[in-house]
Design an enzyme around this catalytic site. Sequence first.
Site, short mmCIF file in Angstrom:
data_model
loop_
_atom_site.label_atom_id
_atom_site.label_comp_id
_atom_site.label_asym_id
_atom_site.label_seq_id
_atom_site.Cartn_x
_atom_site.Cartn_y
_atom_site.Cartn_z
N ARG A 66 -12.06 -24.32 13.86
CA ARG A 66 -12.22 -23.70 15.56
C ARG A 66 -11.07 -24.12 16.40
NH1 ARG A 66 -11.36 -25.37 20.29
NH2 ARG A 66 -12.26 -27.49 20.05
N CYS A 74 -4.54 -23.88 22.17
CA CYS A 74 -5.65 -23.32 22.86
C CYS A 74 -4.79 -21.99 23.46
CB CYS A 74 -5.74 -24.08 24.11
SG CYS A 74 -7.10 -23.30 25.15
P1 HMG Z 1 -16.54 -14.03 31.97
O1 HMG Z 1 -15.59 -12.77 31.59
O2 HMG Z 1 -16.51 -14.57 33.09
O3 HMG Z 1 -18.09 -13.78 31.39
O4 HMG Z 1 -16.10 -14.90 30.63
P2 HMG Z 1 -19.17 -12.78 31.85
O5 HMG Z 1 -20.57 -13.34 31.82
O6 HMG Z 1 -18.86 -11.96 33.16
O7 HMG Z 1 -19.29 -11.83 30.54
C1 HMG Z 1 -18.04 -10.77 30.22
C2 HMG Z 1 -18.44 -10.20 28.88
O8 HMG Z 1 -18.37 -11.44 27.98
C3 HMG Z 1 -19.68 -9.74 28.82
O9 HMG Z 1 -19.43 -8.44 27.81
C4 HMG Z 1 -20.64 -10.63 28.28
O10 HMG Z 1 -21.75 -10.17 27.76
C5 HMG Z 1 -19.74 -11.42 27.25
P3 HMG Z 1 -19.42 -6.90 28.21
O11 HMG Z 1 -20.62 -6.83 29.21
O12 HMG Z 1 -17.89 -7.07 29.23
O13 HMG Z 1 -19.42 -6.25 26.99
N1 HMG Z 1 -20.09 -12.73 26.83
C6 HMG Z 1 -20.10 -13.27 25.71
N2 HMG Z 1 -19.89 -12.67 24.50
C7 HMG Z 1 -20.26 -13.52 23.59
N3 HMG Z 1 -20.53 -14.96 23.55
C8 HMG Z 1 -20.70 -15.56 24.77
C9 HMG Z 1 -20.62 -14.61 26.02
N4 HMG Z 1 -20.35 -14.83 27.33
C10 HMG Z 1 -20.14 -13.74 27.88
N5 HMG Z 1 -20.83 -16.93 24.85
C11 HMG Z 1 -16.73 -16.88 29.56
C12 HMG Z 1 -16.71 -16.26 30.82
C13 HMG Z 1 -16.92 -18.49 29.33
C14 HMG Z 1 -17.90 -16.10 28.45
C15 HMG Z 1 -15.24 -16.66 28.64
O14 HMG Z 1 -14.31 -17.16 29.61
C16 HMG Z 1 -15.01 -17.20 27.34
O15 HMG Z 1 -15.80 -16.95 26.57
N6 HMG Z 1 -14.14 -18.42 27.43
C17 HMG Z 1 -13.95 -19.16 26.21
C18 HMG Z 1 -12.37 -19.61 26.00
C19 HMG Z 1 -12.22 -20.60 24.96
O16 HMG Z 1 -12.98 -20.20 23.98
N7 HMG Z 1 -11.15 -21.03 24.96
C20 HMG Z 1 -10.98 -21.93 23.81
C21 HMG Z 1 -11.73 -23.04 23.51
S1 HMG Z 1 -11.62 -24.39 24.69
C22 HMG Z 1 -10.37 -25.55 23.93
O17 HMG Z 1 -9.78 -24.95 23.08
C23 HMG Z 1 -10.15 -26.98 24.64
C24 HMG Z 1 -10.43 -27.98 23.39
O18 HMG Z 1 -10.07 -27.91 22.20
C25 HMG Z 1 -10.49 -29.37 24.17
C26 HMG Z 1 -9.02 -29.53 24.71
O19 HMG Z 1 -8.11 -29.35 23.74
O20 HMG Z 1 -8.72 -29.84 25.74
C27 HMG Z 1 -12.06 -27.70 23.46
MG MG Z 2 -8.24 -28.64 21.64
#
Ligand code: HMG
Ligand code: MG
Length: 298
Positions: free
Chosen positions: A13, A238
Amino acid sequence: MSGQISIVEVGPRDGLQNEKQIIDVETKVALVERLASAGLKSVEAGAFVSPKWVPQMAASDEVMAKIKRAPGVSYPVLTPNMRGFEGARDANADTVAVFGAASESFSQKNINCSIEESLERFRPVIDAAKADGIRVRGYVSCVLGCPYEGDVPVAQVARVSKALFEMGCCEISLGDTIGVGTPTRTKDMIRAVADEIPVDALAGHFHDTYGQALANIWAAMDEGVKTFDTSVSGLGGCPYAKGASGNVATEDVVYSLHDSGFETGASLNALIETSIWISEKLGRAPQSKVTLARMPKD
Ligand code: HMG
Ligand code: MG
């Protein structure tokens, strides 16, 4: 010192999410299966996030459907909202992870909402998971620095961690997202969080951008932390933390721990083989110093 240290492998992931080229499902499935075969008991297998935000994680449902699950192994997935949780539940996830941040700017950039909004968004996810008997991890990003705000107060890390723990997360993974932390600051941060929640519920998640991750793990162990997130071959980063490098390499952590008398249950040789294998698939050299030292030379 001796004892058991738990490793949460996040390579499939965190390791792959930042890759530009889309990696096929078969490779992802093989990576997860190899890591479980290497003896790792928790292998984060994907993320049910918006494919517009992180295209690489789009096929996480297919990955979850195809992996042959090993007994006693957990396969956590990220779930930022109820939509993600429903996908994870349909995929029979045993563990889901909500992910928040100790920095407002990072929260906005990564999940498009404020810290408070994120906590409200996570509440139904955690409640639904509990009702379904699914374990929930809570990530807190930017615990030792933010790519947009710089220093992050430890009190803020403690506040967000406590909120997630009280909502029902069984483990709080403290993320040095951009790998800027050092051992002394790691200890200060862990102490501040452990004043609020049991240290047994904490995990360390150190990216290695400044080469401090392994030292930070030892510093966190001095404070009583016994669970660490690592990534095979040091893959990772990220998409919303530009310039941040991968997580500390699983092989480097396992080598250091085993040689010091700790147990992880993992086979170093199998991890090195997997590290070489995935690096070849991605067309680059492994980031793990241990793998580089041990891999056959021409
Ligand atoms: P948004 O644009 O504010 O959400 O995103 P929304 O509710 O307005 O939806 C926008 C579109 O996304 C819609 O589709 C939804 O249906 C779809 P459209 O109508 O435009 O076709 N949607 C989804 N589709 C699939 N699965 C879902 C989902 N939710 C909405 N769950 C949201 C908000 C949270 C969804 C977005 O910002 C997002 O997906 N962010 C993820 C970012 C990410 O994955 N970052 C990396 C992981 S975190 C990390 O790496 C840190 C970590 O490792 C720890 C560290 O190192 O610190 C964990
Ligand atoms: Mg991380």
